[in-house]
Motif scaffolding. Structure first.
Motif, PDB file in Angstrom:
ATOM      1  N   GLU A 290      36.124  38.639  42.801  1.00 30.18           N
ATOM      2  CA  GLU A 290      36.840  38.721  44.073  1.00 30.18           C
ATOM      3  C   GLU A 290      37.651  37.459  44.363  1.00 30.18           C
ATOM      4  OE1 GLU A 290      33.625  37.464  47.432  1.00 30.18           O
ATOM      5  OE2 GLU A 290      33.095  39.183  46.190  1.00 30.18           O
ATOM      6  N   VAL A 296      44.434  43.905  41.853  1.00 27.54           N
ATOM      7  CA  VAL A 296      43.249  44.745  41.835  1.00 27.54           C
ATOM      8  C   VAL A 296      43.530  45.975  40.965  1.00 27.54           C
ATOM      9  CG1 VAL A 296      41.693  46.153  43.250  1.00 27.54           C
ATOM     10  CG2 VAL A 296      42.573  43.977  44.139  1.00 27.54           C
ATOM     11  N   GLU A 331      45.146  41.281  52.759  1.00 23.51           N
ATOM     12  CA  GLU A 331      45.825  41.044  51.493  1.00 23.51           C
ATOM     13  C   GLU A 331      44.929  41.560  50.376  1.00 23.51           C
ATOM     14  OE1 GLU A 331      47.333  37.094  50.907  1.00 23.51           O
ATOM     15  OE2 GLU A 331      48.479  37.109  52.778  1.00 23.51           O
ATOM     16  N   PRO A 332      45.478  42.288  49.396  1.00 23.30           N
ATOM     17  CA  PRO A 332      44.642  42.947  48.390  1.00 23.30           C
ATOM     18  C   PRO A 332      43.895  42.002  47.455  1.00 23.30           C
ATOM     19  CG  PRO A 332      46.966  43.131  47.832  1.00 23.30           C
ATOM     20  CD  PRO A 332      46.905  42.581  49.215  1.00 23.30           C
TER      21      PRO A 332
END
Length: 576
Positions: A290, A296, A331-332
């Motif tokens: 993460e 992603v 935000e991804p």
């Protein structure tokens, strides 16, 4: 099982993969690109787009002198024996040829005369000119339909998350050059007056950095006739009885499809930083997927494992292209903190409230310092970047725009005590973020004193040309400023990365080697899918994209039976 046939299959759609596909198609090879996700561009689309190209075609225009032997010796010192001499030499000799090819297919670059190599203390480094930045690209050349299939850039690379700026403009603004205020007005006017384009898409017509590079490559790929599949995960490699790679199995529309490759397969599917199991196996601890700044859904090591299955040798698996990152809601991916930490008036501390590094140094070393500090038991993960009210008013930091433009009252309410912490005093701030108050106050006192004298006695911040690039040249030391005016702020940093460095070991033509050091016929690998030619180092900005595309360029030459010979073999084995 459905079956198809091409000359070359390219796995992935980042810069290295796309350049290889374009070059192969232009050389007469029927080429297919398969991309796992629903968007083309990979991590390259999120990057700054820079390429590290020693002895490049634009250095003379930038007033920079360079030579191949000096560049080779510098890079050889950087890699510390973790990449073979012939690979290093092949890169230095071919990088400019690749850059020339980019210019030929409509993606010109220009040298950044003042952007220094990352290790000014290493002999052979240059104070600028080896890093190149892509010229702006008009998105209309790619077309709206194709634009929708391309991964968008990061909000952090745009003004107010919408308007593009290139590396020259970003440097001018951050270093407070007089012309920057006019540049900013010009960028905003051009954007808001472009009604015809803004009526069709939220994306800026003017593309810069990695967006310009990838858009240019996609435009060239479409022009060359490269076939490209999205949502087509690569599953495994195919081999014949001799061990030669003869194709790949790809999942398309939920069906496993066997694709034959008459000439070969080129793996360019990125690193493995999104795969927690592989991180746990290879990277230094602590490590979490993460924390990474990459897209992603991609970079999960699929192609690494497929290469291992056919006997490929792995190398540099415990290294990454490290960068401190922070978590920004909505935000991804975590956001990389590349330049703001160089600005005067901020410092980075551990759990004891103590500084432990040169905040303005290269970002891979920054990440390594965080991990080392954690290993010492000093609490380097997370680390905290701390600044005062004066810094907050004048400078950006991560998602925070300067307070003079976007004051605290205008920030998202849920960002307080989540993205940033705020205390009227350093004691108050220390209590909120859980660091030692006495240590924090002493660090701020020392930093304030160093700002007055212009000399950082602890870590020599601002003591070299690389540090000073993103600083305020009006100050005695461009990177040092006081931390004394409340309220005080802190933001949390994690040891993230923009990719892993380890992968399939290749030779100077990009051919994959097996565990015995022999060539696996028909299999090529580029980019972060391969073990980096930079070894443990980051020679200069663009040390990921430059090699990715350069070795793709060399690989295609080998694929068509015209391998590029070394022009300066006398340098091999020469002591540096």
């Amino acid at each position: 099982m459905a079956e198809q046939e091409y000359d070359l299959i390219v796995v992935g759609s980042g810069a290295g993969a796309l350049l290889g596909a374009i070059r192969a198609q232009e050389q007469g090879l029927k080429t297919l690109v398969v991309e796992k996700t629903d968007l083309f561009g990979g991590t390259s689309a999120l990057s700054g787009g820079g390429i590290w190209i020693p002895v490049n075609y634009d250095q003379q225009n930038a007033g920079v002198k360079d030579d191949l032997e000096t560049a080779f010796s510098y890079m050889k010192r950087c890699v510390r024996g973790m990449a073979s001499d012939d690979r290093v030499l092949a890169y230095v000799e071919t990088a400019n040829k690749m850059a020339e090819y980019l210019r030929q297919i409509g993606i010109p670059y220009r040298a950044m005369a003042r952007y220094a190599d990352y290790y000014p203390h290493i002999e052979g480094s240059k104070p600028g000119g080896r890093t190149m930045d892509p010229m702006d690209f008009n998105a209309a050349k790619l077309g709206l339909d194709a634009l929708e299939t391309m991964r968008p850039g990061l909000p952090s690379t745009q003004i107010f998350g919408r308007m593009s700026m290139n590396a020259f403009e970003a440097h001018s603004m951050l270093s407070r050059e007089f012309k920057s205020r006019f540049s900013l007005v010009g960028i905003m006017l051009k954007y808001f007056l472009d009604y015809p384009w803004r009526g069709k898409t939220r994306r800026d017509r003017r593309m810069t950095g990695g967006q310009a590079l990838v858009a240019g490559l996609l435009t060239a790929a479409n022009k060359a006739g490269v076939e490209m599949w999205r949502n087509a995960p690569f599953k495994e490699l195919m081999q014949d009885a001799s061990g030669r790679v003869t194709g790949a199995i790809v999942e398309k529309h939920g069906q496993r499809t066997e694709i034959k490759a008459r000439r070969g397969v080129m793996l360019g599917a990125g690193g493995f930083e999104r795969n927690q199991q592989m991180r746990d196996q290879y990277l230094n601890k602590p490590t979490k997927a993460e924390w990474t700044a990459t897209p992603v859904g991609g970079n999960e090591g699929d192609a690494h494992r497929a290469g291992q299955t056919v006997g490929a040798q792995l190398h540099l698996m415990d290294w990454s292209w490290g960068v401190p990152t922070m978590d920004v809601p909505m935000e991804p991916a975590f956001r990389g903190i590349f330049v703001e930490r160089s600005l005067p008036g901020c410092m980075v501390v551990n759990a004891k409230g103590q500084r432990f590094l040169d905040e303005s140094g290269p970002y891979p070393e920054f990440q390594q310092a965080m991990l080392a500090e954690e290993a010492k038991g000093n609490g380097g993960v997370p680390a905290w970047i701390v600044f005062d009210a004066s810094f907050r008013a004048q400078n950006p930091m991560g998602p925070l725009m300067p307070g003079s433009a976007v004051p605290d009252s205008k920030l998202h309410k849920n960002w307080l005590n989540n993205v940033y912490w705020k205390g009227e005093t350093l004691d108050d701030l220390a209590a909120q973020i859980g660091v030692d108050a006495a240590g924090l106050k002493d660090s701020a006192r020392r930093m304030t004193e160093y700002a007055k004298t212009g000399k950082d006695l602890d870590f020599d911040r601002g003591g070299n040309v690389f540090d000073r690039y993103y600083g305020d040249p009006r100050l005695k030391n461009p990177n040092l400023g006081p931390i004394e005016k409340g309220p005080f702020y802190a933001m949390r940093l994690w040891p993230g990365e923009i990719g892993t460095k380890g992968g399939l070991l290749t030779d100077r033509e990009g051919r994959v080697l097996n565990t015995e050091g022999q060539i696996i016929e028909g299999l090529y690998c580029v980019g972060n899918n391969s073990a980096s030619v930079m070894g443990p180092a980051y020679a200069g900005a663009g040390s990921t994209l430059g090699p990715a595309m350069t070795f793709a360029f060399r690989a295609v030459a080998d694929l068509v039976g015209k391998p590029l010979p070394l022009e300066n073999p006398h340098l091999l084995g020469k002591a540096v």
